[in-house]
Motif scaffolding. Structure first.
Motif, PDB file in Angstrom:
ATOM      1  N   PRO A   1     -25.435 -12.231   8.398  1.00 44.38           N
ATOM      2  CA  PRO A   1     -25.821 -12.786   9.695  1.00 44.38           C
ATOM      3  C   PRO A   1     -26.890 -13.851   9.452  1.00 44.38           C
ATOM      4  CG  PRO A   1     -26.929 -10.690   9.346  1.00 44.38           C
ATOM      5  CD  PRO A   1     -26.017 -10.913   8.166  1.00 44.38           C
ATOM      6  N   LYS A   2     -26.914 -14.854  10.277  1.00 42.85           N
ATOM      7  CA  LYS A   2     -27.977 -15.855  10.151  1.00 42.85           C
ATOM      8  C   LYS A   2     -29.293 -15.315  10.696  1.00 42.85           C
ATOM      9  CE  LYS A   2     -25.119 -19.960   9.964  1.00 42.85           C
ATOM     10  NZ  LYS A   2     -24.785 -21.230  10.636  1.00 42.85           N
TER      11      LYS A   2
ATOM     12  N   ASN B   1     -32.332 -13.121  10.724  1.00 44.73           N
ATOM     13  CA  ASN B   1     -33.052 -12.528   9.605  1.00 44.73           C
ATOM     14  C   ASN B   1     -33.337 -11.057   9.902  1.00 44.73           C
ATOM     15  OD1 ASN B   1     -34.390 -12.252   7.226  1.00 44.73           O
ATOM     16  ND2 ASN B   1     -35.779 -13.971   7.575  1.00 44.73           N
ATOM     17  N   ILE B   2     -32.468 -10.198   9.395  1.00 48.82           N
ATOM     18  CA  ILE B   2     -32.574  -8.757   9.654  1.00 48.82           C
ATOM     19  C   ILE B   2     -32.238  -8.015   8.364  1.00 48.82           C
ATOM     20  CG2 ILE B   2     -30.199  -8.514  10.494  1.00 48.82           C
ATOM     21  CD1 ILE B   2     -31.472  -6.724  12.744  1.00 48.82           C
ATOM     22  N   ASP B   3     -32.960  -6.967   8.080  1.00 47.29           N
ATOM     23  CA  ASP B   3     -32.808  -6.249   6.812  1.00 47.29           C
ATOM     24  C   ASP B   3     -31.621  -5.286   6.806  1.00 47.29           C
ATOM     25  OD1 ASP B   3     -33.370  -5.250   4.240  1.00 47.29           O
ATOM     26  OD2 ASP B   3     -34.711  -3.744   5.026  1.00 47.29           O
ATOM     27  N   ASN B   4     -31.350  -4.655   7.924  1.00 44.99           N
ATOM     28  CA  ASN B   4     -30.328  -3.608   7.979  1.00 44.99           C
ATOM     29  C   ASN B   4     -29.235  -4.004   8.965  1.00 44.99           C
ATOM     30  OD1 ASN B   4     -28.838  -1.226   8.590  1.00 44.99           O
ATOM     31  ND2 ASN B   4     -30.586   0.039   8.006  1.00 44.99           N
ATOM     32  N   ILE B   5     -28.014  -4.032   8.507  1.00 41.15           N
ATOM     33  CA  ILE B   5     -26.906  -4.467   9.371  1.00 41.15           C
ATOM     34  C   ILE B   5     -26.769  -3.601  10.617  1.00 41.15           C
ATOM     35  CG2 ILE B   5     -25.021  -3.171   8.287  1.00 41.15           C
ATOM     36  CD1 ILE B   5     -23.533  -6.018   8.473  1.00 41.15           C
ATOM     37  N   PHE B   6     -27.148  -2.348  10.505  1.00 40.45           N
ATOM     38  CA  PHE B   6     -27.037  -1.444  11.647  1.00 40.45           C
ATOM     39  C   PHE B   6     -28.174  -1.632  12.649  1.00 40.45           C
ATOM     40  CE2 PHE B   6     -24.677   0.676   8.178  1.00 40.45           C
ATOM     41  CZ  PHE B   6     -23.417   0.499   8.717  1.00 40.45           C
ATOM     42  N   SER B   7     -29.086  -2.558  12.350  1.00 38.74           N
ATOM     43  CA  SER B   7     -30.123  -2.933  13.306  1.00 38.74           C
ATOM     44  C   SER B   7     -29.667  -4.066  14.219  1.00 38.74           C
ATOM     45  CB  SER B   7     -31.407  -3.346  12.580  1.00 38.74           C
ATOM     46  OG  SER B   7     -31.946  -2.254  11.879  1.00 38.74           O
ATOM     47  N   LEU B   8     -28.506  -4.649  13.916  1.00 33.84           N
ATOM     48  CA  LEU B   8     -27.946  -5.669  14.807  1.00 33.84           C
ATOM     49  C   LEU B   8     -27.582  -5.001  16.131  1.00 33.84           C
ATOM     50  CD1 LEU B   8     -25.518  -7.469  12.328  1.00 33.84           C
ATOM     51  CD2 LEU B   8     -27.623  -8.422  13.275  1.00 33.84           C
TER      52      LEU B   8
ATOM     53  N   ILE C   1     -31.361  -7.406  -1.928  1.00 33.75           N
ATOM     54  CA  ILE C   1     -31.977  -8.477  -1.133  1.00 33.75           C
ATOM     55  C   ILE C   1     -32.256  -7.939   0.262  1.00 33.75           C
ATOM     56  CG2 ILE C   1     -31.638 -10.800  -0.153  1.00 33.75           C
ATOM     57  CD1 ILE C   1     -29.819 -11.367  -2.581  1.00 33.75           C
ATOM     58  N   PRO C   2     -33.477  -8.094   0.756  1.00 31.93           N
ATOM     59  CA  PRO C   2     -33.812  -7.540   2.072  1.00 31.93           C
ATOM     60  C   PRO C   2     -33.285  -8.390   3.236  1.00 31.93           C
ATOM     61  CG  PRO C   2     -35.725  -8.610   1.153  1.00 31.93           C
ATOM     62  CD  PRO C   2     -34.647  -8.689   0.110  1.00 31.93           C
ATOM     63  N   HIS C   3     -31.977  -8.559   3.267  1.00 34.67           N
ATOM     64  CA  HIS C   3     -31.302  -9.278   4.350  1.00 34.67           C
ATOM     65  C   HIS C   3     -29.921  -8.639   4.467  1.00 34.67           C
ATOM     66  CE1 HIS C   3     -30.769 -13.167   6.672  1.00 34.67           C
ATOM     67  NE2 HIS C   3     -29.556 -12.635   6.708  1.00 34.67           N
ATOM     68  N   ALA C   4     -29.536  -8.259   5.652  1.00 33.63           N
ATOM     69  CA  ALA C   4     -28.237  -7.606   5.849  1.00 33.63           C
ATOM     70  C   ALA C   4     -27.128  -8.452   5.239  1.00 33.63           C
ATOM     71  CB  ALA C   4     -27.991  -7.402   7.341  1.00 33.63           C
ATOM     72  N   HIS C   5     -26.235  -7.796   4.483  1.00 35.91           N
ATOM     73  CA  HIS C   5     -25.101  -8.516   3.911  1.00 35.91           C
ATOM     74  C   HIS C   5     -23.966  -7.561   3.580  1.00 35.91           C
ATOM     75  CE1 HIS C   5     -27.732  -7.524   0.494  1.00 35.91           C
ATOM     76  NE2 HIS C   5     -26.681  -7.596  -0.308  1.00 35.91           N
ATOM     77  N   ILE C   6     -22.780  -8.132   3.652  1.00 35.19           N
ATOM     78  CA  ILE C   6     -21.541  -7.400   3.387  1.00 35.19           C
ATOM     79  C   ILE C   6     -20.891  -8.020   2.160  1.00 35.19           C
ATOM     80  CG2 ILE C   6     -19.238  -6.850   4.294  1.00 35.19           C
ATOM     81  CD1 ILE C   6     -20.537  -7.271   7.141  1.00 35.19           C
ATOM     82  N   HIS C   7     -20.495  -7.162   1.220  1.00 35.96           N
ATOM     83  CA  HIS C   7     -19.747  -7.610   0.051  1.00 35.96           C
ATOM     84  C   HIS C   7     -18.262  -7.453   0.345  1.00 35.96           C
ATOM     85  CE1 HIS C   7     -23.125  -7.541  -2.921  1.00 35.96           C
ATOM     86  NE2 HIS C   7     -23.610  -6.652  -2.070  1.00 35.96           N
TER      87      HIS C   7
END
Length: 137
Positions: free
Chosen positions: A42-43, A45-52, A89-95
């Motif tokens: 996500p653009k 700036n959030i550490d945990n994807i489940f915080s979206l 990396i402290p930024h939500a990301h999906i591999h």
């Protein structure tokens, strides 16, 4: 948070972009465990994807699906694996990883070295496949 993904989003560091929207970005991992290994972020700036929030989460999952379909059209594999870990990396990301067997998702194995030219070619091919999928909808 100021990390490598934030710098990529702000175009301070180049990347091998395969897709982008106002809220998300997908680019090749430069240290892939399989050719075609792509990161979706996500653009925001959030550490945990489940915080979206719900809308943002559903949006990035829809975007991720489009990217995965594009990868599958270009990289020969049985399926595209999706992994959400986020420790490095402290930024939500999906591999998104092209896979033929479960062991293809072994993140501790030696990374593949690809040239700039190879990464450019792969990213352009995936980008074209994603754009084609979107225009055919």
């Amino acid at each position: 948070m100021n990390n490598i993904f934030s710098k990529i989003i702000m175009n301070q560091i180049p990347c091998y972009k395969v897709a982008e929207t106002v809220n998300q970005l997908a680019f090749l991992d430069i240290y892939p465990i399989k050719i075609g290994h792509t990161l979706v972020i996500p653009k925001k700036n959030i550490d945990n994807i489940f915080s979206l929030n719900e809308k943002e989460f559903l949006s990035i999952m829809s975007f991720t699906k489009q990217v995965a379909i594009g990868i599958k059209k270009i990289i020969p594999c049985n399926r595209i694996g999706m992994f959400i870990m986020g420790f490095e990396i402290p930024h939500a990301h999906i591999h998104l990883i092209p896979m033929d067997k479960e062991s293809d998702a072994n993140f501790s194995k030696k990374k593949i070295k690809l040239s700039d030219k190879q990464l450019n070619i792969i990213s352009e091919q995936i980008k074209m496949a994603i754009n084609l999928c979107i225009t055919m909808k």
